[in-house]
Design a protein around this motif. Sequence first.
Motif, PDB file in Angstrom:
ATOM      1  N   VAL A 135     -15.303 -26.806  26.772  1.00  0.00           N
ATOM      2  CA  VAL A 135     -16.245 -25.807  26.264  1.00  0.00           C
ATOM      3  C   VAL A 135     -17.461 -25.705  27.168  1.00  0.00           C
ATOM      4  O   VAL A 135     -17.962 -24.595  27.462  1.00  0.00           O
ATOM      5  CB  VAL A 135     -16.675 -26.161  24.827  1.00  0.00           C
ATOM      6  CG1 VAL A 135     -17.791 -25.243  24.346  1.00  0.00           C
ATOM      7  CG2 VAL A 135     -15.493 -26.082  23.891  1.00  0.00           C
ATOM      8  N   GLU A 151     -16.209 -23.945  30.590  1.00  0.00           N
ATOM      9  CA  GLU A 151     -15.553 -22.648  30.561  1.00  0.00           C
ATOM     10  C   GLU A 151     -16.426 -21.552  29.965  1.00  0.00           C
ATOM     11  O   GLU A 151     -16.082 -20.362  30.095  1.00  0.00           O
ATOM     12  CB  GLU A 151     -14.248 -22.734  29.769  1.00  0.00           C
ATOM     13  CG  GLU A 151     -13.217 -23.653  30.414  1.00  0.00           C
ATOM     14  CD  GLU A 151     -11.997 -23.851  29.543  1.00  0.00           C
ATOM     15  OE1 GLU A 151     -11.994 -23.265  28.434  1.00  0.00           O
ATOM     16  OE2 GLU A 151     -11.066 -24.559  29.959  1.00  0.00           O
ATOM     17  N   THR A 152     -17.504 -21.886  29.330  1.00  0.00           N
ATOM     18  CA  THR A 152     -18.361 -20.879  28.701  1.00  0.00           C
ATOM     19  C   THR A 152     -19.572 -20.647  29.594  1.00  0.00           C
ATOM     20  O   THR A 152     -20.414 -21.537  29.762  1.00  0.00           O
ATOM     21  CB  THR A 152     -18.819 -21.340  27.309  1.00  0.00           C
ATOM     22  OG1 THR A 152     -17.672 -21.705  26.546  1.00  0.00           O
ATOM     23  CG2 THR A 152     -19.591 -20.244  26.606  1.00  0.00           C
ATOM     24  N   ASN A 171     -22.181 -18.576  29.216  1.00  0.00           N
ATOM     25  CA  ASN A 171     -23.452 -18.355  28.523  1.00  0.00           C
ATOM     26  C   ASN A 171     -23.935 -19.679  27.942  1.00  0.00           C
ATOM     27  O   ASN A 171     -23.247 -20.277  27.104  1.00  0.00           O
ATOM     28  CB  ASN A 171     -23.266 -17.319  27.418  1.00  0.00           C
ATOM     29  CG  ASN A 171     -24.590 -16.896  26.797  1.00  0.00           C
ATOM     30  OD1 ASN A 171     -25.634 -17.538  26.987  1.00  0.00           O
ATOM     31  ND2 ASN A 171     -24.561 -15.789  26.076  1.00  0.00           N
ATOM     32  N   GLU A 215     -24.219 -19.630  24.058  1.00  0.00           N
ATOM     33  CA  GLU A 215     -22.917 -19.645  23.391  1.00  0.00           C
ATOM     34  C   GLU A 215     -22.234 -20.996  23.554  1.00  0.00           C
ATOM     35  O   GLU A 215     -21.621 -21.512  22.614  1.00  0.00           O
ATOM     36  CB  GLU A 215     -22.050 -18.526  23.963  1.00  0.00           C
ATOM     37  CG  GLU A 215     -20.686 -18.413  23.296  1.00  0.00           C
ATOM     38  CD  GLU A 215     -19.845 -17.313  23.921  1.00  0.00           C
ATOM     39  OE1 GLU A 215     -18.666 -17.172  23.527  1.00  0.00           O
ATOM     40  OE2 GLU A 215     -20.360 -16.607  24.811  1.00  0.00           O
ATOM     41  N   ALA A 216     -22.332 -21.579  24.726  1.00  0.00           N
ATOM     42  CA  ALA A 216     -21.711 -22.879  24.967  1.00  0.00           C
ATOM     43  C   ALA A 216     -22.357 -23.964  24.101  1.00  0.00           C
ATOM     44  O   ALA A 216     -21.654 -24.799  23.509  1.00  0.00           O
ATOM     45  CB  ALA A 216     -21.830 -23.246  26.449  1.00  0.00           C
ATOM     46  N   LYS A 234     -21.176 -23.600  20.513  1.00  0.00           N
ATOM     47  CA  LYS A 234     -19.810 -24.086  20.302  1.00  0.00           C
ATOM     48  C   LYS A 234     -19.751 -25.617  20.299  1.00  0.00           C
ATOM     49  O   LYS A 234     -19.006 -26.210  19.506  1.00  0.00           O
ATOM     50  CB  LYS A 234     -18.899 -23.537  21.404  1.00  0.00           C
ATOM     51  CG  LYS A 234     -18.584 -22.050  21.272  1.00  0.00           C
ATOM     52  CD  LYS A 234     -17.618 -21.613  22.361  1.00  0.00           C
ATOM     53  CE  LYS A 234     -17.253 -20.139  22.214  1.00  0.00           C
ATOM     54  NZ  LYS A 234     -16.302 -19.685  23.259  1.00  0.00           N
ATOM     55  N   GLY A 294     -20.598 -25.160  34.042  1.00  0.00           N
ATOM     56  CA  GLY A 294     -21.620 -25.256  33.013  1.00  0.00           C
ATOM     57  C   GLY A 294     -22.965 -25.678  33.545  1.00  0.00           C
ATOM     58  O   GLY A 294     -23.698 -26.401  32.858  1.00  0.00           O
ATOM     59  N   THR A 344     -25.774 -24.384  31.376  1.00  0.00           N
ATOM     60  CA  THR A 344     -25.729 -25.064  30.074  1.00  0.00           C
ATOM     61  C   THR A 344     -26.260 -26.477  30.176  1.00  0.00           C
ATOM     62  O   THR A 344     -26.923 -26.969  29.259  1.00  0.00           O
ATOM     63  CB  THR A 344     -24.281 -25.073  29.546  1.00  0.00           C
ATOM     64  OG1 THR A 344     -23.758 -23.749  29.532  1.00  0.00           O
ATOM     65  CG2 THR A 344     -24.232 -25.656  28.148  1.00  0.00           C
TER      66      THR A 344
END
Length: 586
Positions: free
Chosen positions: A266, A269-270, A272, A275-276, A279, A345, A348
Amino acid sequence: MMVLEESLRTMTRVFRRECHRVLDSERTTIQGADGMLMVLQLAMAGVNKQEYGDFGVALSDVLAAWKYFLLDKLQLSHNDIPLPQNYDLIRKEYDCFLKRTNTVDLIDVFIMFKELRINEDPEEPLTAMQLFQFLIGEKESLEKIGSFPLCPATPSNKAGICNPQIQRVVRRVFCSYLGLLLNCKNDLALVYTLDNPNRSLGHIAFTDLRHAACNDASSFFLTVTSFVRAIQLGGKGYAPPESHPLRKHIKGLLEFLNFVDQCQDVLGETPNPREAGSKLVSSIRAALVKGRSGGDPVYLAAEDTAKSLKERISQIHTTQSVVGTGISPARPKAYAINHSTAYGGRETVKVLMALLDEEALAPPCRNKVELLSEDHAILNGSAGACLLTLYKSPEAPTGSSPKPLRNRVLSQQEHIKSKVVRPTIRSQFACTYKDDELPLNRVLEFPSASQLPTCAHPAPKRTISLHASVEEECDSPGMENRLKEDTNLRCEGPGQSALGEHSGNAWKQAGGKGTQPEQLRRANGTSKRKLANRECAEHGKEENQPPQKKRPPAKAPAGGLGKRSSKAVCKKLIAGQGKLTGFFRL
């Protein structure tokens, strides 16, 4: 208080921006006030293990050393505080733990700020004394403390909402999962996530993992990763031996590693960050509340924590999009968990690092004893233990560790019994005894049931013949004296007995005419018969014995018939009867 919080945020922001200049890793995480106290407790217990053989430390010793440690590391005056025992070893163990886990504390950040700051940054956002007061808990943020829901005034079914301990533990588990994704060397993060939720990886499993990590000279997470990967590649000859201590925990370790891999996917692969982050928090919440009802305290605490963390991630992402973090875009190194996390990421990671830095600036727990002894396993419903007990091996301690309480009590009782002197029986005239005289129970020698012979065939007792006892009794000098006193008592004095009034002397004084009194005749007859029996017994005894030298004849005591008859009567008495006879005559 708002000024102090803003100064702390400025200090950590400058550190995060420039830490690549002094540190080997940009993923270095910060230990807050509560984390520093926990690490100090583990360091003191480790030193006690080296010095005394038992991994443990008293809470009072930890709290006493905590203040001295803060003053010493901040280079403040601590002359009025006693030096903790083995402080140099404790300080060395503390620094080694931080280095091994790729972490720093707030005091390290404060010291490095002076070196890392640039011209645009404030010269000194806060003083050393202000930081000391913050860490010791003298100035607490009421807004931070009040962020937890208060207990309702009336009873409620949602009793778990008002439990600050569950709130604190749940929030620490969330942050530990996020911190483990950023810093795989953080052993404390793995401690709080290994068995939360319940994966049957309790005290024994953690002890085996700790020993395996010590043998491999690696962190806990890397030890788990290498072991599980070796099991999965066992067909190619990489499988660990059957005697490996982690083989019996492979199911729980595989479940834990699969969950961490899902979170890494997660994160990588995400694109944003908002959003990451949302999740990741939702995944952790789903794992903690699985199988729990809506009214469970852990369920309610997980809901509140997930909601607050999502909101904060959104705020941090908005702020970084406008201002920027200043984190250098350096190429990730080998400390990254995987390459997808390192490259995909990246943004993130910046948001999560800022979130964890803010968590490190949270005010310390007011109840230090509750913090050090809280059960972090209350979330999985098992009989867990505090952090110190979890690090302690379940085997029996060796070295100079104390004996069990039962053995110590029994040995003390035996020691007391050995010192007790059994009291002796003494009469009411004990004050007249001399020191060398025997007590009354030794003189009387009354046998008790415990003094009876216990053997089946006891030795025969020595028997004394009647003639020998009478001979000894009559020949003793004490007997002569008693006979003289008895005779004088009969013949003299105004208080004569009834028998003395009719004795032979009284009859002679009356003229000796007529018949003798009946009592006198009866006494004389009895005396003659006893004397004859005694002479016969002596005669028979002399015939059976070899001839002996003749003794000179004893002089007859002066006194007449009355004295001679009295002595004849007394010679026939058994042993001890003379005393009683004299007593009753008196």
